[in-house]
Design a protein around this motif. Sequence first.
Motif, PDB file in Angstrom:
ATOM      1  N   UNK A   5       0.838  -1.193   0.000  1.00 29.99           N
ATOM      2  CA  UNK A   5       0.000   0.000   0.000  1.00 29.99           C
ATOM      3  C   UNK A   5       0.873   1.242   0.000  1.00 29.99           C
ATOM      4  N   UNK A   6       0.422   2.265  -0.690  1.00 31.53           N
ATOM      5  CA  UNK A   6       1.172   3.519  -0.745  1.00 31.53           C
ATOM      6  C   UNK A   6       0.219   4.674  -1.039  1.00 31.53           C
ATOM      7  N   UNK A   7       0.741   5.890  -0.914  1.00 34.88           N
ATOM      8  CA  UNK A   7      -0.033   7.068  -1.279  1.00 34.88           C
ATOM      9  C   UNK A   7      -0.506   7.914  -0.121  1.00 34.88           C
ATOM     10  N   UNK A   8      -0.267   7.464   1.105  1.00 27.84           N
ATOM     11  CA  UNK A   8      -0.686   8.241   2.252  1.00 27.84           C
ATOM     12  C   UNK A   8       0.136   9.510   2.400  1.00 27.84           C
ATOM     13  N   UNK A   9      -0.293  10.350   3.329  1.00 28.71           N
ATOM     14  CA  UNK A   9       0.443  11.577   3.576  1.00 28.71           C
ATOM     15  C   UNK A   9      -0.309  12.495   4.518  1.00 28.71           C
ATOM     16  N   UNK A  10       0.223  13.690   4.671  1.00 32.15           N
ATOM     17  CA  UNK A  10      -0.379  14.724   5.518  1.00 32.15           C
ATOM     18  C   UNK A  10      -1.060  15.744   4.612  1.00 32.15           C
ATOM     19  N   UNK A  19      -4.872   6.429  -2.725  1.00 34.91           N
ATOM     20  CA  UNK A  19      -4.046   5.331  -2.249  1.00 34.91           C
ATOM     21  C   UNK A  19      -4.001   4.232  -3.299  1.00 34.91           C
ATOM     22  N   UNK A  20      -2.874   3.536  -3.339  1.00 31.32           N
ATOM     23  CA  UNK A  20      -2.720   2.406  -4.257  1.00 31.32           C
ATOM     24  C   UNK A  20      -2.326   1.166  -3.477  1.00 31.32           C
ATOM     25  N   UNK A  92      -4.220   4.773   9.927  1.00 22.98           N
ATOM     26  CA  UNK A  92      -3.398   3.949   9.053  1.00 22.98           C
ATOM     27  C   UNK A  92      -4.350   3.150   8.177  1.00 22.98           C
ATOM     28  N   UNK A  93      -4.130   3.218   6.892  1.00 21.71           N
ATOM     29  CA  UNK A  93      -4.983   2.529   5.937  1.00 21.71           C
ATOM     30  C   UNK A  93      -4.271   1.276   5.423  1.00 21.71           C
ATOM     31  N   UNK A  94      -4.993   0.170   5.463  1.00 24.30           N
ATOM     32  CA  UNK A  94      -4.456  -1.115   5.028  1.00 24.30           C
ATOM     33  C   UNK A  94      -5.299  -1.661   3.884  1.00 24.30           C
ATOM     34  N   UNK A  95      -4.628  -2.273   2.920  1.00 23.64           N
ATOM     35  CA  UNK A  95      -5.380  -3.045   1.940  1.00 23.64           C
ATOM     36  C   UNK A  95      -5.237  -4.524   2.284  1.00 23.64           C
ATOM     37  N   UNK A  96      -6.258  -5.275   1.948  1.00 20.43           N
ATOM     38  CA  UNK A  96      -6.275  -6.702   2.247  1.00 20.43           C
ATOM     39  C   UNK A  96      -6.970  -7.443   1.110  1.00 20.43           C
ATOM     40  N   UNK A  97      -6.570  -8.669   0.884  1.00 12.66           N
ATOM     41  CA  UNK A  97      -7.126  -9.467  -0.209  1.00 12.66           C
ATOM     42  C   UNK A  97      -7.603 -10.819   0.299  1.00 12.66           C
ATOM     43  N   UNK A  98      -8.686 -11.279  -0.302  1.00 11.29           N
ATOM     44  CA  UNK A  98      -9.214 -12.590   0.051  1.00 11.29           C
ATOM     45  C   UNK A  98      -9.658 -13.324  -1.202  1.00 11.29           C
ATOM     46  N   UNK A  99      -9.279 -14.600  -1.277  1.00 10.84           N
ATOM     47  CA  UNK A  99      -9.632 -15.403  -2.452  1.00 10.84           C
ATOM     48  C   UNK A  99     -11.140 -15.615  -2.487  1.00 10.84           C
ATOM     49  N   UNK A 112      -4.679 -11.921   3.154  1.00  6.69           N
ATOM     50  CA  UNK A 112      -3.413 -11.243   2.886  1.00  6.69           C
ATOM     51  C   UNK A 112      -3.557  -9.748   3.172  1.00  6.69           C
ATOM     52  N   UNK A 113      -2.540  -9.211   3.850  1.00  4.41           N
ATOM     53  CA  UNK A 113      -2.592  -7.823   4.278  1.00  4.41           C
ATOM     54  C   UNK A 113      -1.342  -7.073   3.856  1.00  4.41           C
ATOM     55  N   UNK A 114      -1.541  -5.823   3.470  1.00  2.00           N
ATOM     56  CA  UNK A 114      -0.420  -4.943   3.209  1.00  2.00           C
ATOM     57  C   UNK A 114       0.080  -4.324   4.498  1.00  2.00           C
ATOM     58  N   UNK A 115       1.128  -3.524   4.401  1.00  2.00           N
ATOM     59  CA  UNK A 115       1.787  -2.996   5.581  1.00  2.00           C
ATOM     60  C   UNK A 115       1.147  -1.725   6.132  1.00  2.00           C
ATOM     61  N   UNK A 116       0.247  -1.114   5.396  1.00  2.10           N
ATOM     62  CA  UNK A 116      -0.407   0.090   5.876  1.00  2.10           C
ATOM     63  C   UNK A 116       0.282   1.359   5.404  1.00  2.10           C
ATOM     64  N   UNK A 117      -0.516   2.386   5.202  1.00  3.75           N
ATOM     65  CA  UNK A 117       0.009   3.701   4.844  1.00  3.75           C
ATOM     66  C   UNK A 117      -0.737   4.747   5.666  1.00  3.75           C
TER      67      UNK A 117
END
Length: 123
Positions: A5-10, A19-20, A92-99, A112-117
């Motif tokens: 995950x990316x794209x976060x900020x102030x 966010x991507x 903190x925003x996280x993306x997650x995926x599920x089959x 499956x989880x991303x690291x957060x942004x």
Amino acid sequence: VQLQASGGGLVQTGSSLKLSCVASGGTFGSYAVGWFRQAPGKERELVTAISKSGGGTYVAGSVGGRFTISRDNAKNTVFLHMDSLKPEDTAVYYCAAGYSDVDAVLGPSYTYWGQGTQVTVSS
């Protein structure tokens, strides 16, 4: 499947962010994806989700009309477009995926989880 995950900020109140979430290591088109957020002292909450084809979406009431989820399976990427940001969106925003065998939005378990942004909205 690995998620980045990316794209976060102030940003200031009323601003927009995109966010991507980029996936690798699996057949991305087989997974439903969700964006979650967790603010300090609060439980993690599902903000929005999208089915594996992109044909179905869910948006939580707290962000309805301001947040939009989309995906590009050719690029293994899910996007979260956030408009009219408010201080209460700070988290903190996280993306997650599920089959998913079917093209469902909320049915899959997110494995499956991303690291957060970090997204911080100043007033």
